[in-house]
Enzyme design. Structure first.
Site, mmCIF file in Angstrom:
data_model
loop_
_atom_site.group_PDB
_atom_site.id
_atom_site.type_symbol
_atom_site.label_atom_id
_atom_site.label_comp_id
_atom_site.label_asym_id
_atom_site.label_seq_id
_atom_site.Cartn_x
_atom_site.Cartn_y
_atom_site.Cartn_z
ATOM 1 N N GLY A 1 -4.653 -4.254 -3.685
ATOM 2 C CA GLY A 1 -5.628 -3.204 -3.981
ATOM 3 C C GLY A 1 -4.830 -1.985 -4.382
ATOM 4 C CG HIS A 2 -2.173 -2.009 -6.955
ATOM 5 N ND1 HIS A 2 -1.258 -2.539 -7.826
ATOM 6 C CD2 HIS A 2 -1.915 -2.597 -5.753
ATOM 7 C CE1 HIS A 2 -0.475 -3.399 -7.180
ATOM 8 N NE2 HIS A 2 -0.858 -3.464 -5.927
ATOM 9 N N GLY B 1 -0.151 14.043 -2.564
ATOM 10 C CA GLY B 1 -1.606 13.894 -2.494
ATOM 11 C C GLY B 1 -2.012 12.718 -3.357
ATOM 12 C CE LYS C 1 2.349 -2.566 -4.364
ATOM 13 N NZ LYS C 1 2.081 -2.150 -2.975
ATOM 14 N N GLY C 2 0.078 1.653 -7.348
ATOM 15 C CA GLY C 2 -0.902 1.887 -8.414
ATOM 16 C C GLY C 2 -0.717 3.266 -9.030
ATOM 17 C CG ASP D 1 -0.034 14.286 1.136
ATOM 18 O OD1 ASP D 1 0.732 13.476 0.578
ATOM 19 O OD2 ASP D 1 -1.231 14.038 1.393
ATOM 20 N NE ARG E 1 -7.146 -6.925 6.871
ATOM 21 C CZ ARG E 1 -6.178 -7.816 6.726
ATOM 22 N NH1 ARG E 1 -5.773 -8.548 7.755
ATOM 23 N NH2 ARG E 1 -5.600 -7.990 5.558
ATOM 24 C CD GLN F 1 0.462 -9.066 -2.783
ATOM 25 O OE1 GLN F 1 1.016 -9.734 -3.627
ATOM 26 N NE2 GLN F 1 -0.767 -8.627 -2.939
ATOM 27 C CG ASP G 1 -1.835 -1.232 1.226
ATOM 28 O OD1 ASP G 1 -2.223 -1.679 0.139
ATOM 29 O OD2 ASP G 1 -2.113 -1.747 2.326
HETATM 30 P P1 GDP Z 1 -0.746 0.271 -3.552
HETATM 31 O O1 GDP Z 1 -1.360 -0.990 -3.065
HETATM 32 O O2 GDP Z 1 0.728 0.310 -3.326
HETATM 33 O O3 GDP Z 1 -1.101 0.603 -4.976
HETATM 34 O O4 GDP Z 1 -1.356 1.440 -2.639
HETATM 35 P P2 GDP Z 1 -2.911 1.607 -2.208
HETATM 36 O O5 GDP Z 1 -3.678 2.105 -3.367
HETATM 37 O O6 GDP Z 1 -3.402 0.377 -1.528
HETATM 38 O O7 GDP Z 1 -2.773 2.674 -1.059
HETATM 39 C C1 GDP Z 1 -2.217 3.916 -1.290
HETATM 40 C C2 GDP Z 1 -3.257 4.984 -0.913
HETATM 41 O O8 GDP Z 1 -2.631 6.232 -0.820
HETATM 42 C C3 GDP Z 1 -4.339 5.149 -1.971
HETATM 43 O O9 GDP Z 1 -5.529 5.526 -1.353
HETATM 44 C C4 GDP Z 1 -3.807 6.300 -2.829
HETATM 45 O O10 GDP Z 1 -4.831 7.027 -3.481
HETATM 46 C C5 GDP Z 1 -3.138 7.126 -1.781
HETATM 47 N N1 GDP Z 1 -1.967 7.893 -2.240
HETATM 48 C C6 GDP Z 1 -1.015 7.566 -3.152
HETATM 49 N N2 GDP Z 1 -0.052 8.509 -3.201
HETATM 50 C C7 GDP Z 1 -0.401 9.448 -2.298
HETATM 51 C C8 GDP Z 1 0.218 10.669 -1.854
HETATM 52 O O11 GDP Z 1 1.275 11.073 -2.296
HETATM 53 N N3 GDP Z 1 -0.450 11.360 -0.867
HETATM 54 C C9 GDP Z 1 -1.627 10.934 -0.335
HETATM 55 N N4 GDP Z 1 -2.205 11.666 0.617
HETATM 56 N N5 GDP Z 1 -2.217 9.808 -0.727
HETATM 57 C C10 GDP Z 1 -1.609 9.060 -1.682
HETATM 58 P P1 IMO Z 2 -0.957 -4.213 -2.230
HETATM 59 O O1 IMO Z 2 -0.534 -4.750 -3.578
HETATM 60 C C1 IMO Z 2 -0.874 -4.681 2.100
HETATM 61 C C2 IMO Z 2 -0.846 -8.798 3.635
HETATM 62 C C3 IMO Z 2 -2.051 -9.251 4.412
HETATM 63 C C4 IMO Z 2 -1.392 -10.217 5.379
HETATM 64 C C5 IMO Z 2 -0.324 -10.884 4.513
HETATM 65 C C6 IMO Z 2 -0.745 -12.218 3.920
HETATM 66 O O2 IMO Z 2 -2.229 -3.474 -2.238
HETATM 67 O O3 IMO Z 2 0.183 -3.470 -1.605
HETATM 68 P P2 IMO Z 2 -2.390 -12.871 1.941
HETATM 69 O O4 IMO Z 2 -3.857 -12.616 1.748
HETATM 70 O O5 IMO Z 2 -1.529 -12.289 0.876
HETATM 71 O O6 IMO Z 2 -2.092 -14.312 2.191
HETATM 72 O O7 IMO Z 2 -2.020 -12.100 3.315
HETATM 73 O O8 IMO Z 2 -0.070 -9.970 3.467
HETATM 74 N N1 IMO Z 2 -1.131 -8.257 2.287
HETATM 75 C C7 IMO Z 2 -1.084 -6.955 1.962
HETATM 76 N N2 IMO Z 2 -0.873 -5.863 2.743
HETATM 77 N N3 IMO Z 2 -1.047 -4.541 0.765
HETATM 78 C C8 IMO Z 2 -1.219 -5.614 -0.025
HETATM 79 O O9 IMO Z 2 -1.252 -5.534 -1.361
HETATM 80 C C9 IMO Z 2 -1.304 -6.899 0.579
HETATM 81 N N4 IMO Z 2 -1.501 -8.150 0.112
HETATM 82 C C10 IMO Z 2 -1.383 -8.965 1.161
HETATM 83 O O10 IMO Z 2 -2.670 -8.179 5.077
HETATM 84 O O11 IMO Z 2 -0.731 -9.513 6.395
HETATM 85 MG MG MG Z 3 -2.869 -1.616 -1.782
#
Ligand code: GDP
Ligand code: IMO
Ligand code: MG
Length: 433
Positions: free
Chosen positions: A40-41, A415, A16-17, A332, A302, A223, A13
């Site tokens: 979840g990206h 942001g 990366k998306g 930010d 979560r 991940q 998280d």
């Molecule tokens: P990923 O799994 O690595 O693609 O990341 P996620 O999408 O799960 O979580 C990143 C969250 O941070 C998302 O809600 C994005 O919209 C948000 N986000 C990404 N870059 C920034 C940033 O520079 N600032 C803020 N405030 N939010 C960001």
């Molecule tokens: P993105 O790509 C954050 C975590 C789960 C758990 C562990 C194992 O959005 O960054 P699993 O279901 O893979 O067997 O769970 O890995 N986990 C993540 N945490 N971002 C993710 O993906 C995750 N994918 C799995 O919360 O701790």
């Molecule tokens: Mg994610």
């Protein structure tokens, strides 16, 4: 540069998306190489939010080829929902391709994931319960069912029977679950096969054609490094390898095809699920990061655990992936946090100092982080678009991080929106001049 790998540097998280969507502008193909719908990206464009679990984060560029590689584990129901949802929002998915060799998440994988977690009780990993671990386990046990099997009902049925046989005991509590009815399951998956058939392809070959023709291909990781099955905080990890090296296996290319590795790192640390977290903050600063950063899981909703940026772990991730560049997101969110801390070493419960990420599980579990204090800033930075717009302490923070790990920072996120980004140094000419 034709082959660019984007990986998470922490526990997921990191954003990366968003970074993939940004770099995709200069690429012709984007391929996911591991993980499944545990990911979840998020991409935010002009305030409109998109969340992808399986589809590569390049899909909003309708002229780019987007492939789900062989290394991904794919729940066809989720993929279909995602395709359908995008179409309803007017996004063209004609350029999506799905590897015929990707393994399928079956209903029994999802049930076993949940059952496994329940059985572990207090020791549970906190998986996303999407069936990821059991699916990769079947792949390794050569009991997996692949996308190509969807196209032959007879083979599909036989393979499902063979895969369920050794699980009879563990599936006994679900005996009456209609999800496990062999006939219904086969029918349902055959239907997915019909729907997905136009997208099924030899995605490795598509990568070779793109790379050999001089196109830029982005390998999008899911991940992150500290969740890597081999190199992460085992057993509190996922069941695939999110490190850059795995892009070769999960997409079907060679190490020489990867020219650049980008690590995405948040300006602080988060983790969903259980496992060691030396810089975790369980106080009001942590709560503030949750609130300001909206730290709730994209997939499971979560609340994410939060903590100070861990430079010991980041240096480890930099080396494991041999990162060329860093993209630092969520700068930010640190506005108003004073002072800022970054972890620069660990101390074990016996008092031993660790400058490097310790391999021993018990040391990591009991390690406490030691910090360097850096001055914070109070100005909102969401409208900054150049390095010069940033408050001096924010620039110093980035410089400190970059110097500590020895890797240049090319992007800083200020942001969620795709425009809320600062390019440091030149915007990359991604294709070799
Ligand atoms: P990923 O799994 O690595 O693609 O990341 P996620 O999408 O799960 O979580 C990143 C969250 O941070 C998302 O809600 C994005 O919209 C948000 N986000 C990404 N870059 C920034 C940033 O520079 N600032 C803020 N405030 N939010 C960001
Ligand atoms: P993105 O790509 C954050 C975590 C789960 C758990 C562990 C194992 O959005 O960054 P699993 O279901 O893979 O067997 O769970 O890995 N986990 C993540 N945490 N971002 C993710 O993906 C995750 N994918 C799995 O919360 O701790
Ligand atoms: Mg994610």
């Amino acid at each position: 540069m034709p082959g660019i790998c984007i990986v998470g540097a922490q526990w997921g998280d990191e954003g990366k998306g968003k970074i993939t969507d940004l770099l995709a502008e200069r690429a012709e193909m984007i391929v996911r190489f591991q993980g499944g719908n545990n990911a979840g990206h998020t991409i935010v464009r002009g305030g409109e939010e998109f969340k992808f679990h399986l589809i590569p984060s390049g899909i909003l560029h309708s002229d780019k080829l987007c492939a789900i590689g062989n290394g991904v584990v794919l729940d066809p129901r989720i993929l279909w929902e995602e395709i359908d949802g995008l179409r309803r929002r007017g996004v063209d998915v004609a350029n999506l391709r799905v590897s015929a060799n990707a393994h399928l998440i079956m209903p029994y994988h999802v049930l076993l994931d949940t059952a496994g977690e329940m059985k572990l009780g207090k020791l549970s990993i906190g998986t996303t319960r999407r069936g990821i671990g059991p699916c990769y386990a079947d792949k390794a046990a050569r009991l997996g069912i692949r996308v190509q099997d969807l196209l032959d009902p007879k083979i599909l049925r036989k393979k499902i029977m063979a895969a369920m046989e050794p699980k009879r005991l563990s599936l006994r509590p679900f005996e009456k679950d209609p999800l496990l009815d062999l006939h219904a399951m086969t029918e349902e998956y055959v239907t997915y096969g019909h729907r997905l058939e136009p997208y099924i392809a030899d995605t490795a070959r598509l990568c070779w054609e793109a790379l050999d023709g001089g196109d830029t291909v982005i390998f999008e990781g899911a991940q992150a490094t500290l969740l890597d099955l081999d190199h992460g905080t085992y057993p509190f990890v996922t069941s695939s390898n999110p490190v850059a090296g795995a892009a070769c296996i999960g997409a079907g290319v060679g190490p020489h095809d990867i020219d650049e590795v980008w690590g995405v790192v948040k300006a602080y640390q988060t983790r969903v699920g259980a496992g060691p977290f030396p810089t975790e903050l369980e106080d009001e600063v942590g709560a503030r990061l949750v609130e300001a950063g909206h730290e709730f899981g994209t997939t499971t909703g979560r609340r994410r655990r939060t903590g100070w940026l861990d430079l010991v772990a980041l240096r480890y991730a930099v080396r494991l992936n041999r990162m060329d560049y860093l993209a630092v997101t969520k700068l930010d969110v640190l506005t108003g946090v004073e002072p800022l801390r970054v972890a620069v070493r660990y101390r074990s419960s016996e008092g031993a100092v660790f400058d490097e990420f310790p391999y021993h599980q018990s040391i990591l579990h009991s390690a406490s982080a030691e910090y360097e204090e850096l001055p914070g800033w109070t100005e909102p930075v969401g409208d900054c678009r150049t390095q010069a717009d940033l408050p001096a302490p924010a620039r110093d923070f980035l410089r400190y991080v970059s110097d500590f790990v020895g890797v240049p920072i090319r992007l800083a996120g200020v942001g969620p929106d795709r425009d809320q980004v600062i390019w440091l140094g030149d915007e990359p000419a991604l294709r070799a001049a």
